[in-house]
Scaffold this active site. Structure first.
Site, PDB file in Angstrom:
ATOM      1  N   CYS A 124      33.292  25.004  45.081  1.00 57.49           N
ATOM      2  CA  CYS A 124      34.069  26.098  44.480  1.00 57.49           C
ATOM      3  C   CYS A 124      35.361  26.420  45.238  1.00 57.49           C
ATOM      4  O   CYS A 124      36.324  25.685  45.142  1.00 57.49           O
ATOM      5  CB  CYS A 124      33.164  27.312  44.329  1.00 57.49           C
ATOM      6  SG  CYS A 124      33.769  28.467  43.114  1.00 57.49           S
ATOM      7  N   HIS A 163      27.280  26.184  42.654  1.00 58.77           N
ATOM      8  CA  HIS A 163      26.520  26.827  43.724  1.00 58.77           C
ATOM      9  C   HIS A 163      25.034  26.658  43.388  1.00 58.77           C
ATOM     10  O   HIS A 163      24.668  25.967  42.443  1.00 58.77           O
ATOM     11  CB  HIS A 163      26.823  28.335  43.758  1.00 58.77           C
ATOM     12  CG  HIS A 163      28.232  28.675  44.116  1.00 58.77           C
ATOM     13  ND1 HIS A 163      28.727  28.588  45.398  1.00 58.77           N
ATOM     14  CD2 HIS A 163      29.256  29.117  43.351  1.00 58.77           C
ATOM     15  CE1 HIS A 163      29.996  28.981  45.406  1.00 58.77           C
ATOM     16  NE2 HIS A 163      30.340  29.299  44.181  1.00 58.77           N
ATOM     17  N   ARG A 174      36.119  35.337  33.868  1.00 63.30           N
ATOM     18  CA  ARG A 174      35.169  35.098  34.971  1.00 63.30           C
ATOM     19  C   ARG A 174      34.150  34.107  34.432  1.00 63.30           C
ATOM     20  O   ARG A 174      33.400  34.409  33.505  1.00 63.30           O
ATOM     21  CB  ARG A 174      34.523  36.436  35.362  1.00 63.30           C
ATOM     22  CG  ARG A 174      33.942  36.495  36.744  1.00 63.30           C
ATOM     23  CD  ARG A 174      34.963  36.532  37.856  1.00 63.30           C
ATOM     24  NE  ARG A 174      34.456  35.732  38.986  1.00 63.30           N
ATOM     25  CZ  ARG A 174      35.194  35.365  40.018  1.00 63.30           C
ATOM     26  NH1 ARG A 174      36.459  35.704  40.074  1.00 63.30           N
ATOM     27  NH2 ARG A 174      34.693  34.636  40.993  1.00 63.30           N
TER      28      ARG A 174
HETATM   29  N1  GLN Z   1      37.747  32.695  44.760  1.00 62.43           N
HETATM   30  C1  GLN Z   1      37.616  31.531  43.888  1.00 62.43           C
HETATM   31  C2  GLN Z   1      37.546  31.936  42.396  1.00 62.43           C
HETATM   32  O1  GLN Z   1      37.230  33.060  42.081  1.00 62.43           O
HETATM   33  C3  GLN Z   1      36.376  30.741  44.267  1.00 62.43           C
HETATM   34  C4  GLN Z   1      35.070  31.526  44.091  1.00 62.43           C
HETATM   35  C5  GLN Z   1      33.868  30.813  44.667  1.00 62.43           C
HETATM   36  O2  GLN Z   1      33.954  30.105  45.680  1.00 62.43           O
HETATM   37  N2  GLN Z   1      32.685  31.067  44.051  1.00 62.43           N
HETATM   38  O3  GLN Z   1      37.776  31.094  41.539  1.00 62.43           O
END
Ligand code: GLN
Length: 262
Positions: free
Chosen positions: A93, A206, A127
């Site tokens: 990510c 994740h 999101r």
């Molecule tokens: N901050 C980055 C985003 O929001 C990565 C988030 C993450 O590592 N889960 O896309």
């Protein structure tokens, strides 16, 4: 046999238990008598990849990415050179995003990346959250390394969890990790997920990713062994009944859930 694993930014970049990926690699090696030395490299620490076989970096919120990005850029040339030499890399990510050319946050701040991956990421108001199922069969077969992975297609899927606002767009000289079966994927269009360049992988998954996807853990281990011993090493099979029970439970839950929508 032995492997050296570098864990980059263990404090700042470790979202949703991404450290579990390291535990999986260490344990599946230990069960085969392969000794893994884990070296933590924190912000400001020197980085020496001359004897490294695997490099891991976990996810992070925008703020964490802002904190480490300059230090990562200072380490970028060495990482790029090591990737060209076949170093096995797993980035999750926020780390995946910073291994591209840049990550432009939703507020418009451009965090420089290290261009290991020909890709860039743009923050969005969307999101992308939820379970993800990815089919890697075609993309891995394209890389011609099917001898290093399970023969059956079933075990070339990845199950995980995504939570990102960033949308990642891949360039010409990098391949996706796999096709999205369920979830949003790199850019929210539910088409492709993650990326691969040589033995470096980026993914939004994740979970942590590796415990429920043992075939991929073994694939990374084989690539790392090949990097150190310069030959294809067949790993002893393990009893993965529990791991695939977890995989199948998560997959079933994912496929019976309501459809994803932004
Ligand atoms: N901050 C980055 C985003 O929001 C990565 C988030 C993450 O590592 N889960 O896309």
């Amino acid at each position: 046999m032995r492997l050296n694993l570098i864990h980059l930014y263990p404090d700042e970049m470790n979202l949703y238990g991404d450290y579990g990926n390291i535990l999986s690699i260490v344990k599946r090696c230990d069960w085969r008598g392969i000794d893994v030395k884990v070296i933590k490299v924190k912000k400001g620490d020197p980085l020496d990849l001359s004897d490294a076989d695997i490099l891991f970096m976990g996810g992070g919120q925008d703020r964490s990415q802002q904190i480490i990005t300059d230090d990562l850029v200072s380490k970028g040339p060495q990482i790029k050179e090591a990737v060209e030499g076949g170093l096995c890399v797993l980035t999750i990510c926020g780390a995946y995003q910073l291994f591209g050319h840049y990550f432009r946050t939703r507020e418009g701040e451009e965090l420089p990346g290290i261009s290991v991956f020909d890709a860039y990421t743009v923050g969005s108001d969307d999101r992308m959250i939820g379970n993800v199922l990815v089919d890697c069969a075609d993309t891995l077969r394209k890389s011609g390394e099917t001898r290093l992975t399970p023969a059956d297609r079933e075990h070339l899927e990845l199950i995980g969890f995504e939570n990102h606002g960033g949308k990642t767009y891949l360039g010409e000289s990098v391949n996706p990790l796999g096709k999205v079966v369920y979830g949003f994927g790199n850019d929210g269009t539910k088409a492709w997920e993650g990326c691969r360049y040589k033995n470096a992988f980026g993914t939004y998954l994740h979970g942590s990713l590796l415990p429920k996807n043992p075939w991929f853990t073994d694939y990374l281990i084989v690539l790392a062994l090949k990097h150190r011993y310069r030959k294809d090493i067949q790993l002893d099979a393990l009893d993965d009944a529990i791991e695939y029970a977890a995989f199948n439970t998560a997959k079933k839950r994912t496929l019976t859930a309501k459809t994803t929508h932004l």
